[in-house]
Motif scaffolding. Structure first.
Motif, mmCIF file in Angstrom:
data_model
loop_
_atom_site.group_PDB
_atom_site.id
_atom_site.type_symbol
_atom_site.label_atom_id
_atom_site.label_comp_id
_atom_site.label_asym_id
_atom_site.label_seq_id
_atom_site.Cartn_x
_atom_site.Cartn_y
_atom_site.Cartn_z
ATOM 1 N N ASN A 10 0.822 -1.209 0.000
ATOM 2 C CA ASN A 10 0.000 0.000 0.000
ATOM 3 C C ASN A 10 0.864 1.270 0.000
ATOM 4 N N ARG A 11 2.055 1.075 -0.513
ATOM 5 C CA ARG A 11 2.973 2.194 -0.748
ATOM 6 C C ARG A 11 3.240 3.043 0.498
ATOM 7 N N ILE A 54 -5.647 2.713 -4.360
ATOM 8 C CA ILE A 54 -5.176 1.450 -3.801
ATOM 9 C C ILE A 54 -5.370 1.417 -2.299
ATOM 10 N N ARG A 55 -5.080 2.521 -1.647
ATOM 11 C CA ARG A 55 -5.206 2.516 -0.189
ATOM 12 C C ARG A 55 -6.647 2.297 0.253
ATOM 13 N N ASP A 63 -8.515 0.283 -1.156
ATOM 14 C CA ASP A 63 -8.776 -1.129 -1.379
ATOM 15 C C ASP A 63 -7.971 -2.034 -0.464
ATOM 16 N N VAL A 64 -6.991 -1.448 0.240
ATOM 17 C CA VAL A 64 -6.090 -2.264 1.050
ATOM 18 C C VAL A 64 -6.189 -1.814 2.515
ATOM 19 N N PRO A 80 -12.070 -3.202 2.393
ATOM 20 C CA PRO A 80 -10.980 -3.385 1.450
ATOM 21 C C PRO A 80 -11.095 -4.738 0.782
ATOM 22 N N ALA A 103 -2.102 4.718 5.614
ATOM 23 C CA ALA A 103 -2.631 3.444 5.163
ATOM 24 C C ALA A 103 -4.140 3.516 4.966
ATOM 25 N N GLY A 111 -5.613 5.964 3.707
ATOM 26 C CA GLY A 111 -5.899 6.744 2.508
ATOM 27 C C GLY A 111 -6.212 8.200 2.778
#
Ligand code: ATP
Ligand code: ATP
Ligand code: MG
Ligand code: MG
Lengths: 259, 366, 316, 392, 259
Positions: A65-66, A92-93, A95-96, A172, B266, B268
């Motif tokens: 998740n970078r 992406i974040r 989704d994760v 997620p 994390a 987002g």
């Protein structure tokens, strides 16, 4: 290296991997921490990552998740490539979900607020709906009655379960766990592992860094063993434990199983 | 068969260990050096305390219209009595001072409302931070709702001192937070701009900054664009304290574990969302004692505006000392000023210590 | 220019002292009086027809020029001495002189000093940032006497230092000495020495480069002196304006012509000045004269035809 | 290989994290440059319009005003540059003396506050809490105006031997070197050499035999004795200019003017209170176990303090002490309010007033304070590094 | 109280005790922490003190070198009575070495300086000689190669061994140990205990507060059990462990041996 064949998911025709590492390399300054990682996971798979301290398990997980940037190769999550593009990272974040060793709950917010923060601000969900969902997940981790307390008022095991619920609240497609039980007392470990097993049974895609070999045997579809920044061996659990290919793996297993 | 163990009863300690005699022996006369120190201290107390009490209380004069009426030989508190209003409000017209009192009562009530559970804290904070200053400004300055206009040059005394301190701290807060974030940022330009600003300001005395504010700002503005001296001094004080505030807040930011940043990432949250929702609320809680301490120093430092010709509390007292009716009351004036400042600063420092203790236990890290 | 700004904001911002009785002094209600204050009021009267449209900024000596340069104030009327350097290189313009002064010394009587020439070795208090500081230095140097300078930031504190015995001598302009003497614990124990060691023409100052504004301030002063010469006072000005036949007086008071135009003012500006503030003589007596605590004689501040040097150019 | 689902809609220049930060920084830089330029151009226009002269050429012009305290020769006909130097030295001197005194007061009061003697501890607390919570400017006014008023006029000076105390300051005899004083200086240098020799010898002997020699006390004795011997041999070549009460003042002797004393006292007692708290915290920060360990090794309490506690406490003390020193140096600027001729008084006061050049004079002052701060903190950082503990 | 008979050393005729507690009582404020302690040790004896937390073990030990003052009774060390006399205290502290639970090494001094400090300043030993001796003891605790490092650079076990060597450098007649291993990891405990056993074998008089019962069994001449400020029982190790007299002792032993 035949023994890392299993590092790639066995895909049915037409199926695509949800996480894919292609020749990923990463350095901290001069230090080469991930070396040529090739690895993929398909939807619904449950992967356990293990290996000695400093072998790069956390780093690899955090690349998904970078939280860390990689410098070479490509990582695709759900088909989206990881790069500097903020929109991609955001997508992406969402989704994760991620669960940390030290929980990292926000101490100034109640449990409920911890859970609804991201849904409200990232997913732009109405507050009421977010709270309903949060309560749903809190029930799932069996802790709904603590919703209005603050993290400081809960035990470590409870906190970790809240952290899991917080990850789930983003609904997620993938959950990452980085040694979720290693900061806990033995009795609390069980609480948390039970929750994770339940999640696994529901079909959630999971990547879990852990040394709880019992857990790995019960739920993992594949176990990945890392050392010195490389994937040394990856295999199905019974193969992995009963019949490790590599002497490095054998040594490692002998240590943790005797412990 | 095992012998049963019964602890022997505890005996009271010998008189050499406890009791007033033991206390005196241990705390005052435990060694020859201590005997000497004790006697020396008693001598100092004897030198200082009785004359002060005699001067300040026993022989003091409390009422009167001029220094000539202070004949008892002690302090001439009548001076303070007569000038009290000026010391508090400066030259603010006396029939209008209710406006200041009202503003003070208002803020006390507003802050008191935090104790009421039913009230929305966010709403209340916003009221205090956004609505109240406007209301207070119009109360003080007048010019609306038929309130008489009161020039800022007439504002003075303790009123001005408190105003400068409170506005200075409140206004320096957002600026300080930005500077702190800038200094921790990994963008070289933002980082160096904040760094240069903070370190420059911290390297020079407040008085040079006040001097710049009071005489130099207009030189940097286009002709005709000019604003009030009080406002300029406030800008100077704000810039000054924002540099110190930035360092306090930076300390708080550094105390937040890295995991909190990561967890926010994390999930987002964007940079600003994670700062406003996650990091700053925690950091600010940690730095409240630091902020109170900054406020205390600022409160003391506002006396320097006297040097640039504003009549704050100390300035009014200095000015009153030159009243021909009250010549020779310098010491009384200073004593009064010292007492007032002391009560404010000491009170606040105790408060900040209590706060520190409370937050220390209340804020469990995980 | 400044005039437009002043008109736009509706008042004159006037820099004054932090308290010199007779020149500019605030009472405990914050009302300002004094001859320097009246200079500003006269300007306000000329512009707005209302002498109250002035705001005062009290300034210490060392702040005053910067405050003027920076535009914080429109006029500096703060017993400021007209000197070459100030006029030429400080970005200031001096207008007219409203008080001719000279620096002197004040000492305690019990020292037995009769003349400034006896001051060898004395400790001298004065205010920072004034011509006084320089004159004092020149005086002692010229007469080859030694002294200890104590230069205090503000006039009031310099006086306190003198009064508390830190210094033997307090030096400033003689008018200032008289004014400050009233603030001493025991005024009659102090004497002002006879010597005058400098020329101190005092008057309002404006920023360099705004000629219209400078002219305005200058001529407001000259009109007051001319009015005294012509016998026009605040009491009789209305009557004279109505009755006067003399075209010079009629022009001056705006009864005919429009002399204010070139200054950007109304025709009756001079009338307003005299009616609201009075002529120069009235101003002097009200603030410094016999009935005040200062009790200063007119001396050289009298009109030229009365033995003084107040000589205003004619209003033509 | 799986199919790579590229998402071109998201690929925008602005969404790239690196680009965003670059753009933000360019904007920020532009704003800073623009504001700077705007202010500067206004300044230029204003200076020109108002005919204010610029540049530092005034530094070469005669100042014309006197300065009460000057440690280098200065007369009214010296230049502004010289006046600047005098003021600079005055600021340095008061800061340096203030730092020394404040440190002494701070250490004494900090230790007193930790004293086992209840009364002493209480008194120290009262001192610290009083000083810390009253504005420095007020304290300066008190030490100047209120104390000045209470002192006698020169004629009725308090006298102690050849020392005088009155409203004009503290007077002491002024030593004047006569012929042959050079010999005394030679003697002094010789004694220093002897003392150093003694210390080296004592150290060597300790390494060899284990015996301690009180080298520091004896070297002090040697310095005094040898210097005195040379002094006597040269026939006491020193005369004292004694302060004499004269008509106005006291003439002759050396004088500490009240302005200087008031600033020094105010600065050092005020800062001393803060330092006391720092010292106390530093000493308390040293684990009690260290003292116990030292005691159980048989070290006496004085040695325990000197060898064990203080070196460790210093580590904790130095960073906050640095900022107190910086504060003191900056606070010395308040001396301007009570006629102490330091930088702000002479440069931002009189010089600014005579020349009208606000930008240059204020700039000079800020430059000086900036470098003063910088050098103190550089020194302290160096010292701090030297003292810091080596850890794994 | 027959079972505390063994609290006094069995002296041969003509022999005298090196440490003697006679009716020692101590209070902290009102709290009676040592009650009527009667106790003696002869030269070369090795005593282990144990007992529940708060029972006064540390306090009693620390009275021996007067880190604590007692208020009643008398303590004699090597025939010198403990009182306020500074000369006596100094003399005794030279003779008694102490090792603390938290090592209390001086972090600002190197290992070598830690060891030579007291010999140089207290014993007035030449520096060179002191260093030679220090190296000797460092070798004895097998750590001579670390002499020029700082304590912060050593592991806990190494630090504790340095602390022992520091105590020995005063060439004391008695060594006191106050739970020297309880702040250490299991593997480091062994290092330190080995060193102590070696010391014991060389005949050093030792008083050791510890719960390492293995150590007690191996080297102790007598084990002293304290509770609530009293000596409950004192006996030779095999008697003490195999046949505890007191129910309190039995309970205590059952707890720590099961652990
Ligand atoms: N920010 C960083 N800078 C430099 N090196 C780092 C950084 N973070 C980790 N490393 C190094 O990278 C290597 C891999 O770290 P990582 O945390 O991934 O290991 P791990 O397998 O998770 O180990 P553990 O089981 O101890 O958590 C380690 O050697 C570590 O020291
Ligand atoms: N300085 C002190 N002031 C007051 N009470 C104290 C002090 N030091 C110790 N005590 C109390 O004295 C009692 C005995 O303490 P001591 O340290 O001797 O116990 P211990 O047997 O060594 O326990 P542990 O195994 O926990 O070290 C305890 O109840 C303790 O709380
Ligand atoms: Mg890890
Ligand atoms: Mg203990």
């Amino acid at each position: 290296m035949t023994n890392t064949n299993m590092a790639r998911a066995q895909l049915e025709p037409g199926e695509s991997a949800i996480i894919e590492f292609n020749d990923v390399n990463k350095w901290y300054g001069d230090f080469h921490v991930l070396k040529n990682i090739n690895f993929s996971i398909k939807k619904g798979e449950r992967i356990v990552v293990c290996g000695p301290s400093g072998s790069g398990k956390s780093t690899m997980t955090r690349c998904i998740n970078r939280l860390e940037e990689h410098q070479k190769g490509s990582i695709l999550v759900d088909g989206i490539e990881m790069n500097n593009n903020l929109k991609n990272i955001e997508a992406i974040r969402k989704d994760v979900g991620m669960v940390f060793q030290h929980f990292n709950l926000f101490p100034h917010l109640t449990i409920l607020e911890n859970l609804t923060l991201a849904p409200i601000w990232v997913r732009k969900m109405p507050k009421k709906e977010a709270e309903e969902m949060a309560m749903h997940y809190l029930e799932r981790v069996k802790i709904a009655n603590q919703a209005l307390k603050y993290p400081g008022q809960l035990s470590g095991g409870q906190q970790q379960r809240v952290a899991i619920a917080r990850g789930l609240c983003m609904q997620p497609r993938i959950m990452l766990f980085d040694e979720p039980t290693s900061a806990l007392d033995p009795e609390m470990i069980k609480e948390v592992l039970d929750t994770m097993v339940q999640l696994a049974e529901e079909g959630m895609t999971m990547v879990c860094v852990t040394h709880e070999m019992g857990f790995a045997k019960t739920v993992a579809d594949r176990v990945v063993f890392m050392d010195a920044g490389e994937i040394v061996e990856a295999n199905e659990p019974h193969e992995f434990f009963d019949n490790p290919q590599h002497d490095r793996t054998q040594m490692f297993l002998s240590q943790i199983l005797n412990h | 068969m095992a012998i049963e163990f019964k602890p022997s009863p505890s005996l009271p300690p010998p008189s050499t260990a406890v009791g007033p005699v033991a206390w005196v022996r241990q705390n005052l006369f435990s060694s020859p050096l201590n005997v000497f120190l004790t006697l020396f201290s008693i001598y100092i107390i004897y030198l200082l305390v009785p004359p002060i009490i005699e001067w300040g209380i026993i022989n003091a004069t409390w009422e009167g219209a001029s220094k000539a009426e202070c004949t008892a030989g002690g302090a001439c508190w009548a001076f303070i009595n007569v000038y009290f209003e000026q010391f508090m409000y400066g030259l603010y017209p006396s029939e209008e001072t209710w406006r200041i009192n009202l503003a003070v009562i208002l803020i006390v009530l507003l802050i008191g409302m935090f104790a009421i559970k039913a009230i929305n804290k966010l709403f209340l904070s916003l009221t205090i931070l956004l609505v109240y200053p406007v209301v207070a400004y119009f109360l003080f300055a007048g010019g609306v709702f038929g309130l008489e206009v009161v020039e800022t040059s007439r504002w003075g005394g303790l009123f001005l001192t408190v105003l400068l301190g409170v506005v200075g701290i409140a206004a320096s807060f957002p600026l300080g937070a930005l500077l702190a974030l800038g200094r921790r940022s990994n963008m070289p330009v933002a980082k160096s701009v904040s760094l240069v600003f903070i370190e420059t300001i911290r390297a020079v005395p407040l008085i040079t900054i006040l001097f710049m504010a009071s005489v130099m700002i207009p030189l940097f503005l286009p002709e005709g664009l000019n604003f009030n001296k009080l406002l300029r001094v406030l800008i100077g004080i704000t810039l000054f304290s924002s540099a110190y505030m930035a360092e306090v807040i930076r300390g708080g930011l550094q105390a937040i574990p890295k995991g909190q940043y990561e967890a926010a990432d994390a999930m987002g949250l964007t940079y600003w969302q994670s700062m406003v929702l996650v990091i700053l609320p925690q950091a600010l809680k940690l730095v409240i004692p630091g902020i109170v301490n900054s406020f205390i120093s600022l409160f003391k430092d506002t006396t320097l505006v006297y040097i640039v010709g504003m009549f704050d509390f100390l300035g009014r007292i200095q000015a009153a000392n030159h009243d021909t009716n009250w010549l020779g009351t310098t010491v009384e004036g200073y004593a009064f000023a010292a007492l007032v400042y002391w009560i404010f600063c000491f009170g606040m420092s105790r408060y900040s210590m209590a706060l520190e203790r409370k937050l220390d236990t209340g804020h469990k890290r995980n | 220019g400044t005039l437009d700004d002043v008109k736009a904001k509706g008042f004159v911002q006037c820099g004054v002292s932090q308290g010199v009785p007779g020149f500019s002094n605030a009472d405990d209600k914050g009302n300002w009086t004094g001859i320097d204050v009246d200079a500003c009021r006269a300007v306000a009267a000329a512009i707005f027809g209302d002498a109250q449209k002035v705001k005062f900024t009290p300034l210490s000596a060392k702040e005053r020029f910067t405050a003027l340069q920076s535009g914080e104030i429109d006029i500096l009327s703060r017993n400021t001495t007209w000197t070459y350097t100030r006029d030429v290189s400080l970005g200031l313009d001096f207008t007219a002189t409203n008080f001719y002064d000279g620096q002197g010394f004040m000492v305690r009587k019990d020292l037995g000093v009769e003349s400034a020439m006896d001051l060898d070795g004395a400790t001298v208090c004065t205010e920072q940032g004034t011509t006084t500081e320089l004159n004092m230095a020149d005086f002692f140097r010229k007469h080859n006497m030694s002294y200890v300078p104590v230069v205090v930031q503000k006039a009031d504190e310099a006086v306190s230092a003198y009064d508390s015995g830190r210094c033997d001598v307090y030096t400033t302009d003689k008018s200032g000495l008289a004014a400050h003497r009233t603030k001493l614990k025991n005024p009659s124990n102090n004497i002002i020495l006879p010597e005058t060691i400098s020329k101190e023409p005092l008057g309002p100052v404006v920023r360099h480069g705004d000629n219209q504004w400078k002219d305005l301030v200058t001529w407001v002063m000259y009109v007051q002196v001319n009015a005294e010469e012509m016998g026009i006072t605040s009491k009789n000005v209305a009557k004279i304006k109505a009755d006067a036949k003399d075209p010079g007086i009629r022009r001056l008071l705006g009864a005919e012509g429009n002399m204010g135009q070139d200054l950007g003012l109304n025709a009756d500006w001079a009338y307003n000045v005299i009616a609201e503030v009075g002529n120069y003589g009235e101003e002097f007596e009200r603030n410094l004269g016999k009935d005040t605590a200062l009790n200063l004689p007119r001396a050289i501040n009298n009109l030229w035809n009365n033995g003084g040097i107040m000589y205003a150019p004619p209003v033509r | 290989m799986s199919n790579i689902k590229n998402t071109p809609s998201n690929k925008s220049f602005l969404n790239d994290a690196g680009n965003r930060s670059l753009i933000f920084q360019i904007v920020l830089l532009a704003v800073v440059v623009f504001v700077g330029y705007y202010l500067f151009s206004n300044l230029q226009a204003n200076l020109e319009n108002r005919g204010i002269s610029t540049g530092f050429s005034f530094l070469n012009e005669p100042a014309g005003f006197p300065i009460l305290i000057h440690l280098v020769s200065y007369t009214e006909s010296s230049t502004y540059g010289r006046a600047f130097l005098v003021a600079l030295i005055n600021t340095f001197v008061i800061s340096l003396l203030g730092i020394i005194l404040a440190t002494i007061i701070g250490v004494v009061m900090g230790l007193a506050r930790l004293s086992k003697n209840w009364l002493v501890a209480r008194l120290a607390t009262v001192y610290i809490e009083t000083m810390r919570n009253i504005p420095l400017l007020l304290q300066m006014f008190f030490w100047y105006f209120a104390v000045l008023a209470a002192l006698p006029v020169p004629r009725n000076s308090y006298e102690f031997a050849d020392f005088l105390l009155n409203k004009r300051g503290i007077y002491s005899p002024n030593p004047i070197a006569q012929d042959g004083f050079g010999l005394v200086i030679v003697g002094f240098i010789v004694s220093i050499a002897l003392a150093i020799g003694l210390i080296v010898w004592a150290k060597k002997r300790q390494t060899r035999t284990g015996l301690w020699f009180p080298a520091y006390w004896s070297s002090l004795g040697i310095i005094l004795a040898v210097t005195f011997l040379f002094f006597a041999a040269a026939g006491f070549p020193l005369e004292f200019d004694l302060p004499q009460k004269s008509r106005f003042n006291v003439t002759g002797g050396m004088v500490l003017p009240p302005e200087f004393v008031a600033v020094l006292v105010a600065l050092s007692t005020y800062t001393g209170a803060f330092i006391a708290e720092i010292v106390r915290a530093g000493i308390l920060s040293v684990n009690w176990g260290q003292t116990e360990a030292a005691r159980s090794l048989g070290l006496r309490d004085s040695m325990t303090q000197r060898l064990i506690v203080l070196p460790q406490a210093l580590r904790v003390i130095i960073p906050p002490l640095t900022s107190q020193y910086l504060n003191l140096a900056k606070n010395s600027s308040l001396g301007a309010a009570i006629a102490y001729p330091e930088l702000v008084a002479v440069i931002m006061g009189t010089t600014l007033n005579q020349t009208g050049q606000a930008i240059e004079t204020i700039g000079l002052c800020m430059l000086v304070y900036g470098s003063l701060s910088l050098s103190i903190s550089l020194f302290m950082n160096w010292y701090n590094k030297k003292m810091s503990l080596i850890e794994r």
